[in-house]
Write a protein that holds these residues in place. Structure first.
Motif, PDB file in Angstrom:
ATOM      1  N   GLU A  47     -29.079 128.721 -17.486  1.00  0.00           N
ATOM      2  CA  GLU A  47     -29.077 130.186 -17.386  1.00  0.00           C
ATOM      3  C   GLU A  47     -30.454 130.699 -16.954  1.00  0.00           C
ATOM      4  OE1 GLU A  47     -26.810 132.344 -20.160  1.00  0.00           O
ATOM      5  OE2 GLU A  47     -27.015 133.938 -18.655  1.00  0.00           O
ATOM      6  N   ARG A  82     -19.623 129.297 -18.157  1.00  0.00           N
ATOM      7  CA  ARG A  82     -19.526 129.978 -19.451  1.00  0.00           C
ATOM      8  C   ARG A  82     -18.327 129.481 -20.263  1.00  0.00           C
ATOM      9  NH1 ARG A  82     -23.216 133.901 -19.768  1.00  0.00           N
ATOM     10  NH2 ARG A  82     -23.522 135.378 -18.104  1.00  0.00           N
ATOM     11  N   ASP A 100     -18.426 137.012 -10.524  1.00  0.00           N
ATOM     12  CA  ASP A 100     -19.665 136.578 -11.193  1.00  0.00           C
ATOM     13  C   ASP A 100     -20.471 135.616 -10.321  1.00  0.00           C
ATOM     14  OD1 ASP A 100     -19.124 138.002 -13.435  1.00  0.00           O
ATOM     15  OD2 ASP A 100     -19.241 136.311 -14.823  1.00  0.00           O
ATOM     16  N   ARG A 180     -23.524 137.213 -11.750  1.00  0.00           N
ATOM     17  CA  ARG A 180     -24.470 136.550 -12.651  1.00  0.00           C
ATOM     18  C   ARG A 180     -25.150 135.398 -11.918  1.00  0.00           C
ATOM     19  NH1 ARG A 180     -25.627 139.975 -13.996  1.00  0.00           N
ATOM     20  NH2 ARG A 180     -27.123 138.942 -15.320  1.00  0.00           N
ATOM     21  N   ASP A 211     -31.364 139.799 -13.206  1.00  0.00           N
ATOM     22  CA  ASP A 211     -31.220 138.741 -14.190  1.00  0.00           C
ATOM     23  C   ASP A 211     -30.280 137.635 -13.690  1.00  0.00           C
ATOM     24  OD1 ASP A 211     -31.929 137.756 -16.546  1.00  0.00           O
ATOM     25  OD2 ASP A 211     -30.527 138.926 -17.773  1.00  0.00           O
ATOM     26  N   LEU A 212     -30.552 137.154 -12.475  1.00  0.00           N
ATOM     27  CA  LEU A 212     -29.633 136.214 -11.835  1.00  0.00           C
ATOM     28  C   LEU A 212     -29.987 134.759 -12.115  1.00  0.00           C
ATOM     29  CD1 LEU A 212     -29.597 137.879  -8.289  1.00  0.00           C
ATOM     30  CD2 LEU A 212     -27.713 137.909  -9.936  1.00  0.00           C
TER      31      LEU A 212
END
Ligand SMILES: Nc1ncnc2c1ncn2[C@@H]1O[C@H](COP(=O)(O)OP(=O)(O)OP(=O)(O)O)[C@@H](O)[C@H]1O
Ligand code: SF4
Ligand SMILES: [Mg+2]
Length: 330
Positions: A47, A82, A100, A180, A211-212
């Motif tokens: 992440e 996820r 996403d 994301r 926030d990639l």
């Protein structure tokens, strides 16, 4: 986990946002042959990181990236995003997850529909896919501005922009879906050198702002070094070496990584000439370690046996029978 084998190979305590396991991607080749573009590849994307993917043309970088977003679905293996396996999802569920994971491509001009205006191109995805947040016209204008395009040109068509501006529009189109993960497949290699740095800086700013997590594919190792937290080196459909960027660039262990780095002026790595040998066909890849036909360190075992991964640092793994360094036990 990464490469072939079943060991859990990622920095201790690191949480994977994407976990790719035993990915295989096959395409029909000529006269009934099967071309295995990606052969049992496993890796994690953590992440918030940028994972760089490098390797010579045809080694499977784009196919791996596209398989992550299930375009097309892989022949076998799993892609867990996820905690949900994208490979076993029905079409509708996959569709809802896919916003996403967005991808931008090498050739920005052909990636954009020539008949549509910038405004239509950027808002199209939001209309088709639905939205995560409440996208308003004002937010889309803000987004267009944030990628460096003057919103007063929003009704123009792609051909009225330069390559760099088209890449900015592609980036805006991807970000409109509030992803994301942004997968960048050679995003600057079709652009002039002077424009490349601007687009790379833009991607860096947007990564922080949105926030990639990023997958970044490039032939240009210097670019990959600049943008990546971790780097994965691929050869003929397999992973050769993976680890944090400093380990890969300052302490390459796999002969193939060393040969790639030797080609960069000032890398300090001595060129053993192995990359001057011919790249084998992916239709008939060498047995054992696929690099054995070109490797200066190859021995008998390299011809017969696929090397397993060994650990060379807290975040550094290499698949080689004759690694150019000493494994560690952590
Ligand atoms: N749709 C397809 N049908 C048949 N073969 C394909 C297809 N897509 C990719 N391949 C083959 O799979 C192998 C890997 O291709 P891929 O495009 O993933 O490589 P790459 O590492 O991205 O190369 P490049 O650096 O040139 O972009 C190549 O041999 C390519 O010809
Ligand atoms: S396994 Fe053998 S052929 Fe492959 S990179 Fe290592 S030494 Fe070279
Ligand atoms: Mg490619």
């Amino acid at each position: 986990m990464v490469g072939v084998g079943t060991r859990s190979l990622r920095p201790e305590d690191a949480e994977a946002l994407i976990r790719v396991e035993n990915l295989v991607m096959e395409f029909p080749g000529p006269r009934g042959a099967v071309l295995q573009a990606v052969s049992d590849v496993s890796f994690d994307v953590l992440e918030g990181e940028t994972l760089g993917i490098v390797g010579e043309s045809g080694c499977g970088k784009s196919t791996t990236a596209k398989a992550v977003i299930q375009m097309p679905r892989p022949t076998s293996g799993s892609v867990v995003y996820r905690d949900a396996d994208l490979t076993s999802m029905d079409k509708e569920t996959l569709r809802s997850k896919r916003t996403d994971l967005q991808m931008i491509f090498q050739d920005p001009i052909s990636a954009l529909n020539p008949r549509r205006s910038v405004w239509d191109i950027i808002s199209e995805g939001v209309e088709i896919w639905g939205t995560h947040g409440a996208w308003t016209d004002a937010r889309l204008i803000e987004l267009i501005e944030s990628v460096g395009i003057d919103p007063q040109y929003k009704d123009r068509k792609p051909f009225q922009f330069s390559g760099g501006q088209c890449q900015r529009i592609s980036i805006a189109r991807a970000l409109a879906l509030d992803p994301r993960v942004l997968i960048c497949d050679e995003p600057v290699s079709a652009l002039d050198v002077s424009v490349q740095a601007q687009i790379l800086n833009l991607l860096d700013d947007l990564k922080t702002e949105h926030d990639l997590t990023m997958l970044f594919i490039s032939h240009d190792l210097a670019v990959v070094r600049n943008v990546s937290d971790r780097v994965m080196v691929m050869y003929l459909g397999r992973v050769a070496e993976v680890g944090d960027a400093d380990s890969i660039f300052d302490n390459p262990i796999h002969p193939y990584t060393q040969a790639l780095l030797a080609a960069i002026p000032g890398s300090g790595v001595v060129d053993d000439g192995s990359l001057s040998g011919e790249l084998p066909s992916p239709l008939d890849p060498p047995t054992g370690c696929r690099f054995h036909t070109r490797c200066a360190y190859a021995t008998e075992v390299c011809i017969t046996t696929v090397p397993e991964f060994e650990q060379f640092g807290p975040d550094h793994w290499v698949a080689c029978h004759n690694p150019q360094g000493t494994p560690v036990t952590l």
